[in-house]
Design an enzyme around this catalytic site. Structure first.
Site, mmCIF file in Angstrom:
data_model
loop_
_atom_site.group_PDB
_atom_site.id
_atom_site.type_symbol
_atom_site.label_atom_id
_atom_site.label_comp_id
_atom_site.label_asym_id
_atom_site.label_seq_id
_atom_site.Cartn_x
_atom_site.Cartn_y
_atom_site.Cartn_z
ATOM 1 N N ARG A 234 -18.090 20.417 51.904
ATOM 2 C CA ARG A 234 -18.855 19.892 53.028
ATOM 3 C C ARG A 234 -19.950 18.984 52.475
ATOM 4 O O ARG A 234 -20.584 19.303 51.474
ATOM 5 C CB ARG A 234 -19.496 21.018 53.857
ATOM 6 C CG ARG A 234 -18.540 21.760 54.772
ATOM 7 C CD ARG A 234 -18.016 20.875 55.908
ATOM 8 N NE ARG A 234 -17.116 21.580 56.799
ATOM 9 C CZ ARG A 234 -15.789 21.605 56.702
ATOM 10 N NH1 ARG A 234 -15.183 20.945 55.726
ATOM 11 N NH2 ARG A 234 -15.054 22.270 57.575
ATOM 12 N N GLU A 263 -21.284 12.152 57.519
ATOM 13 C CA GLU A 263 -19.954 11.588 57.772
ATOM 14 C C GLU A 263 -19.537 11.574 59.241
ATOM 15 O O GLU A 263 -18.654 10.819 59.633
ATOM 16 C CB GLU A 263 -18.893 12.374 56.985
ATOM 17 C CG GLU A 263 -18.604 13.762 57.538
ATOM 18 C CD GLU A 263 -17.498 14.495 56.778
ATOM 19 O OE1 GLU A 263 -17.556 14.527 55.545
ATOM 20 O OE2 GLU A 263 -16.592 15.036 57.433
ATOM 21 N N HIS A 295 -12.654 12.533 54.040
ATOM 22 C CA HIS A 295 -12.291 13.890 54.455
ATOM 23 C C HIS A 295 -10.768 14.015 54.621
ATOM 24 O O HIS A 295 -10.289 14.485 55.654
ATOM 25 C CB HIS A 295 -13.018 14.272 55.753
ATOM 26 C CG HIS A 295 -13.283 15.744 55.858
ATOM 27 N ND1 HIS A 295 -14.479 16.280 56.269
ATOM 28 C CD2 HIS A 295 -12.496 16.812 55.589
ATOM 29 C CE1 HIS A 295 -14.413 17.591 56.275
ATOM 30 N NE2 HIS A 295 -13.208 17.950 55.854
HETATM 31 P P1 NAD Z 1 -12.903 30.568 51.349
HETATM 32 O O1 NAD Z 1 -13.631 31.277 52.424
HETATM 33 O O2 NAD Z 1 -11.563 31.078 50.919
HETATM 34 O O3 NAD Z 1 -13.827 30.496 50.035
HETATM 35 C C1 NAD Z 1 -15.184 30.213 50.064
HETATM 36 C C2 NAD Z 1 -15.813 30.946 48.908
HETATM 37 O O4 NAD Z 1 -17.207 30.584 48.864
HETATM 38 C C3 NAD Z 1 -15.752 32.468 49.035
HETATM 39 O O5 NAD Z 1 -15.231 33.043 47.845
HETATM 40 C C4 NAD Z 1 -17.189 32.877 49.264
HETATM 41 O O6 NAD Z 1 -17.503 34.147 48.705
HETATM 42 C C5 NAD Z 1 -17.930 31.761 48.542
HETATM 43 N N1 NAD Z 1 -19.320 31.637 48.953
HETATM 44 C C6 NAD Z 1 -19.885 31.955 50.155
HETATM 45 N N2 NAD Z 1 -21.208 31.736 50.093
HETATM 46 C C7 NAD Z 1 -21.471 31.257 48.849
HETATM 47 C C8 NAD Z 1 -22.660 30.860 48.207
HETATM 48 N N3 NAD Z 1 -23.852 30.918 48.813
HETATM 49 N N4 NAD Z 1 -22.579 30.432 46.925
HETATM 50 C C9 NAD Z 1 -21.367 30.393 46.297
HETATM 51 N N5 NAD Z 1 -20.210 30.774 46.857
HETATM 52 C C10 NAD Z 1 -20.269 31.196 48.129
HETATM 53 O O7 NAD Z 1 -12.802 29.060 51.812
HETATM 54 P P2 NAD Z 1 -11.788 27.950 51.296
HETATM 55 O O8 NAD Z 1 -10.569 27.955 52.142
HETATM 56 O O9 NAD Z 1 -11.640 28.068 49.821
HETATM 57 O O10 NAD Z 1 -12.598 26.632 51.676
HETATM 58 C C11 NAD Z 1 -13.774 26.262 50.984
HETATM 59 C C12 NAD Z 1 -14.448 25.137 51.735
HETATM 60 O O11 NAD Z 1 -13.609 23.973 51.678
HETATM 61 C C13 NAD Z 1 -14.603 25.396 53.238
HETATM 62 O O12 NAD Z 1 -15.828 26.016 53.488
HETATM 63 C C14 NAD Z 1 -14.563 24.033 53.847
HETATM 64 O O13 NAD Z 1 -15.882 23.579 54.025
HETATM 65 C C15 NAD Z 1 -13.899 23.162 52.798
HETATM 66 N N6 NAD Z 1 -12.639 22.556 53.233
HETATM 67 C C16 NAD Z 1 -12.499 21.199 53.101
HETATM 68 C C17 NAD Z 1 -11.315 20.575 53.461
HETATM 69 C C18 NAD Z 1 -11.126 19.074 53.285
HETATM 70 O O14 NAD Z 1 -10.167 18.517 53.831
HETATM 71 N N7 NAD Z 1 -11.983 18.397 52.548
HETATM 72 C C19 NAD Z 1 -10.268 21.344 53.995
HETATM 73 C C20 NAD Z 1 -10.428 22.722 54.098
HETATM 74 C C21 NAD Z 1 -11.625 23.317 53.718
#
Ligand code: NAD
Length: 349
Positions: A234, A263, A295
């Site tokens: 994000r 964005e 994105h």
């Molecule tokens: P997920 O929930 O599987 O993993 C997120 C991880 O972050 C978890 O392990 C959680 O414990 C950890 N976390 C939470 N708070 C934290 C903190 N303060 N410090 C460090 N780690 C922390 O999510 P995911 O499916 O792996 O997705 C991750 C991110 O990717 C999403 O939040 C989303 O914003 C982003 N995303 C982007 C796209 C894209 O097209 N660019 C697509 C999907 C997801």
């Protein structure tokens, strides 16, 4: 004449690729209405009479919007994405249940992160432009090898773990930080060590008040000279002005950005005929060592298929069985009983 019932779903911020993957489900009790416009207080009225509003990452579902959707009779907010930082969950509590697609293809995002990294370190974007112009010179295209370099991963959930596997395949050392570490063979450390020791830092944590600007002026100062920062998570995880300053000072070697903190008014749209009002983004894009994609990390056939299938299942589960699958907020007192559908004429769905 046979009377049939259907649930009306209003899609906001719809693109051609959304329609392509959702339209096959537009039958058997579901009627989709696709709007190009994003959801905001000004456009919420479009959902009047719909049972469900379906939104994406940059739709602004704030308290006012939730109030309006509630008034217009919308009973479910279905996010066709994983992140939900664009929804005021506190405002939704007790008024509008929110469901999401928790995972649709972590590999899509992880592979895009590596694609950006490789493109950046081997100057593929530069070479592509040159050779199209029959410029076959190599000056300025010297890259470096990823093997043996240290990747610092912040957030080791589905995408972060997939990215770690890819990095290991390249023979990289991996350091990881997660607020909730898992015990699955990942070498965890604290944010400080990641910041100081990594050659590449990749962000895979959600946006929360705690992670907002997790990359900032102070942390950039602590980083190795020449560090590469990848953000496919994000935009607001990075203080963009601090990033730009770090690039200008030659502290940051490269930035690979699939997301950007401002964005929402720009990404997903063709703004090529307009003057860009965002000076920070314009300056970042002008840098030879900054790669920006809008994105698109998720944008694969596999992810779009999974998004459509899970979203439709979330909607069906709610309206047909009263179940909240993949809920991200407390459930409102149900305003409906089983199948709260509209009546329509045969062939009207
Ligand atoms: P997920 O929930 O599987 O993993 C997120 C991880 O972050 C978890 O392990 C959680 O414990 C950890 N976390 C939470 N708070 C934290 C903190 N303060 N410090 C460090 N780690 C922390 O999510 P995911 O499916 O792996 O997705 C991750 C991110 O990717 C999403 O939040 C989303 O914003 C982003 N995303 C982007 C796209 C894209 O097209 N660019 C697509 C999907 C997801």
């Amino acid at each position: 004449m046979r009377i049939i019932t259907y649930m009306k779903v209003a899609f906001f911020d719809t693109k051609e690729y959304d329609k392509k993957f959702f339209e096959p489900y537009s039958k058997e009790g579901l009627r989709f209405v696709f709007y190009d416009t994003g959801l905001s207080a000004d456009t919420a009225e479009l959902a009047r009479g719909a049972d469900c509003a379906c939104v994406f990452v940059n739709d602004d579902v704030n308290a006012e919007v939730i109030e309006k959707l509630n008034t217009y009779g919308v009973k479910l907010l279905a996010l066709r994405c994983a992140g939900y930082n664009n929804v005021d969950l506190a405002a939704a509590r007790g008024k509008l249940p929110v469901v999401r697609v928790p995972a649709y293809s972590p590999y899509a995002v992880a592979e895009h992160a590596m694609a950006m990294l490789l493109c950046s370190v081997r100057r593929v974007h530069k070479a592509y432009n040159r050779t199209r112009d029959f410029n076959f010179s190599l000056n300025g295209l010297t890259g470096f090898v990823l093997h043996g370099k240290t990747a610092g991963i912040i957030g080791t959930g589905k995408i972060g773990s997939a990215f770690i596997d890819i990095c290991r395949g390249f023979g990289m050392n991996v350091l990881a930080y997660d607020k909730y570490p898992k015990s699955d063979g990942i070498k965890y450390t604290d944010l400080e060590e990641i910041t100081e020791k990594s050659d590449i830092i990749s962000l895979h944590c959600p946006l929360t008040p705690e992670t907002k600007h997790i990359i900032n002026k102070r942390t950039i100062n602590m980083m190795k000279k020449g560090v590469i920062i990848i953000n496919t998570s994000r935009g607001e995880l990075i203080d963009s002005e601090a990033l730009l300053a770090g690039i200008k000072e030659r502290k940051i070697g490269a930035a690979c950005l699939d997301v950007y903190e401002e964005e929402s008014d720009l990404f997903f749209e063709d703004n090529s005929g307009h003057i860009l009002n965002d000076d920070v983004l314009a300056r970042l894009i002008s840098m030879p060592n900054v790669l920006v994609t809008s994105h698109q990390a998720f944008l694969t056939e596999e992810a779009l298929e999974a998004i459509a299938a899970t979203t439709v299942e979330n909607i069906r589960a709610f309206f047909e069985r009263g179940e909240l699958l993949n809920e991200v907020t407390c459930r409102a007192k149900p305003q409906y009983e089983k199948t709260p559908a509209k009546s329509g004429q045969n062939g009207d769905n």
